[in-house]
Scaffold this motif. Structure first.
Motif, PDB file in Angstrom:
ATOM      1  N   ARG A 127      17.070  22.649 -31.334  1.00  0.00           N
ATOM      2  CA  ARG A 127      16.946  23.916 -32.066  1.00  0.00           C
ATOM      3  C   ARG A 127      17.074  25.095 -31.102  1.00  0.00           C
ATOM      4  NH1 ARG A 127      12.197  26.471 -35.856  1.00  0.00           N
ATOM      5  NH2 ARG A 127      13.210  28.488 -36.047  1.00  0.00           N
ATOM      6  N   PHE A 128      16.485  24.985 -29.917  1.00  0.00           N
ATOM      7  CA  PHE A 128      16.564  26.060 -28.933  1.00  0.00           C
ATOM      8  C   PHE A 128      18.021  26.371 -28.592  1.00  0.00           C
ATOM      9  CE2 PHE A 128      16.801  27.606 -24.564  1.00  0.00           C
ATOM     10  CZ  PHE A 128      15.978  28.713 -24.630  1.00  0.00           C
TER      11      PHE A 128
ATOM     12  N   ALA B 134      22.776  29.901 -29.084  1.00  0.00           N
ATOM     13  CA  ALA B 134      24.203  30.040 -29.421  1.00  0.00           C
ATOM     14  C   ALA B 134      24.396  30.978 -30.608  1.00  0.00           C
ATOM     15  CB  ALA B 134      24.801  28.665 -29.721  1.00  0.00           C
ATOM     16  N   LYS B 135      23.576  30.808 -31.643  1.00  0.00           N
ATOM     17  CA  LYS B 135      23.664  31.657 -32.838  1.00  0.00           C
ATOM     18  C   LYS B 135      23.365  33.112 -32.488  1.00  0.00           C
ATOM     19  CE  LYS B 135      20.473  31.743 -36.021  1.00  0.00           C
ATOM     20  NZ  LYS B 135      19.536  31.456 -37.097  1.00  0.00           N
TER      21      LYS B 135
ATOM     22  N   PRO C 127      17.112  35.138 -30.924  1.00  0.00           N
ATOM     23  CA  PRO C 127      16.854  33.768 -31.394  1.00  0.00           C
ATOM     24  C   PRO C 127      15.489  33.637 -32.066  1.00  0.00           C
ATOM     25  CG  PRO C 127      16.691  33.882 -28.993  1.00  0.00           C
ATOM     26  CD  PRO C 127      17.128  35.238 -29.467  1.00  0.00           C
ATOM     27  N   ASP C 128      15.408  32.723 -33.004  1.00  0.00           N
ATOM     28  CA  ASP C 128      14.148  32.399 -33.673  1.00  0.00           C
ATOM     29  C   ASP C 128      13.730  31.006 -33.206  1.00  0.00           C
ATOM     30  OD1 ASP C 128      11.969  32.030 -35.283  1.00  0.00           O
ATOM     31  OD2 ASP C 128      13.113  31.786 -37.134  1.00  0.00           O
TER      32      ASP C 128
ATOM     33  N   TRP D 216       1.545  31.180 -27.913  1.00  0.00           N
ATOM     34  CA  TRP D 216       2.968  31.133 -28.230  1.00  0.00           C
ATOM     35  C   TRP D 216       3.345  29.678 -28.472  1.00  0.00           C
ATOM     36  CZ3 TRP D 216       0.719  34.018 -24.489  1.00  0.00           C
ATOM     37  CH2 TRP D 216       0.950  35.390 -24.487  1.00  0.00           C
ATOM     38  N   ILE D 217       4.027  29.432 -29.580  1.00  0.00           N
ATOM     39  CA  ILE D 217       4.434  28.071 -29.910  1.00  0.00           C
ATOM     40  C   ILE D 217       5.915  28.064 -30.237  1.00  0.00           C
ATOM     41  CG2 ILE D 217       4.106  26.113 -31.463  1.00  0.00           C
ATOM     42  CD1 ILE D 217       1.214  27.120 -31.899  1.00  0.00           C
ATOM     43  N   SER D 218       6.659  27.240 -29.515  1.00  0.00           N
ATOM     44  CA  SER D 218       8.082  27.048 -29.800  1.00  0.00           C
ATOM     45  C   SER D 218       8.207  25.942 -30.834  1.00  0.00           C
ATOM     46  CB  SER D 218       8.840  26.652 -28.529  1.00  0.00           C
ATOM     47  OG  SER D 218       8.694  27.645 -27.550  1.00  0.00           O
TER      48      SER D 218
END
Length: 165
Positions: free
Chosen positions: A139-140, A145-146, A154-155, A131-133
């Motif tokens: 951005r997180f 928030a989005k 979230p993406d 898994w890579i953020s």
């Protein structure tokens, strides 16, 4: 560090680089009576898909491994997580003991390299889930928030599987 999750080579290179750079993770035998993983220092050999660990023959983990068992090594950093599965075996390997011996390792083995209970564990890696953020903390926060505002998820990165065979 940006990694193309669709590129097996990129993900695999990142996996080995992350473990080599931050060499501590949690190692455990799957289906073992103890069921708990434990912190271990990893020494990677990407060309052979192997990870080596120092241990003593009288530890619970060494006794659990016996002639060999399925095992998992979990490695986690802020934006990178991986779970690697494979076969774990005991290997008293003087060449690797010399190769990976350092002051930190020596602190755990006061009798030095000649300690009769000193041995190594070798994980022959079969597969991994990685898994890579992407994008860091700004951005997180934006993605959270989005997602809350739009009732979506979230993406913040992705996940991919690696097969080492």
């Amino acid at each position: 560090m940006s990694t193309d999750l669709s590129s097996r080579a990129d993900v695999e290179r990142r996996l080995w680089d992350e473990i080599e750079k931050h060499n501590t993770g949690m190692l455990g035998v799957t289906g073992a009576a103890a069921h708990h993983t434990q912190p271990m220092t990893a020494f990677v050999e990407p060309k052979t898909n192997q990870i080596w660990f120092f241990t003593r023959t009288d530890t619970g983990l060494a006794r659990e491994v016996g002639e060999g068992r399925s095992a998992m090594f979990v490695h986690q950093q802020r934006d990178f997580q991986a779970c690697i599965g494979g076969r774990l075996t005991l290997q008293r390997d003087p060449v690797r003991i010399d190769k990976y011996w350092n002051a930190v390792v020596a602190a755990w083995y006061p009798e030095g390299k000649a300690d009769p209970k000193l041995t190594m564990l070798r994980l022959d890696c079969d597969d991994a889930q990685v898994w890579i953020s992407q994008g860091g903390p700004i951005r997180f926060v934006w993605e959270i928030a989005k997602a809350n505002a739009t009732h979506t998820t979230p993406d913040v990165g992705g996940s991919t599987s690696l097969d080492f065979h």
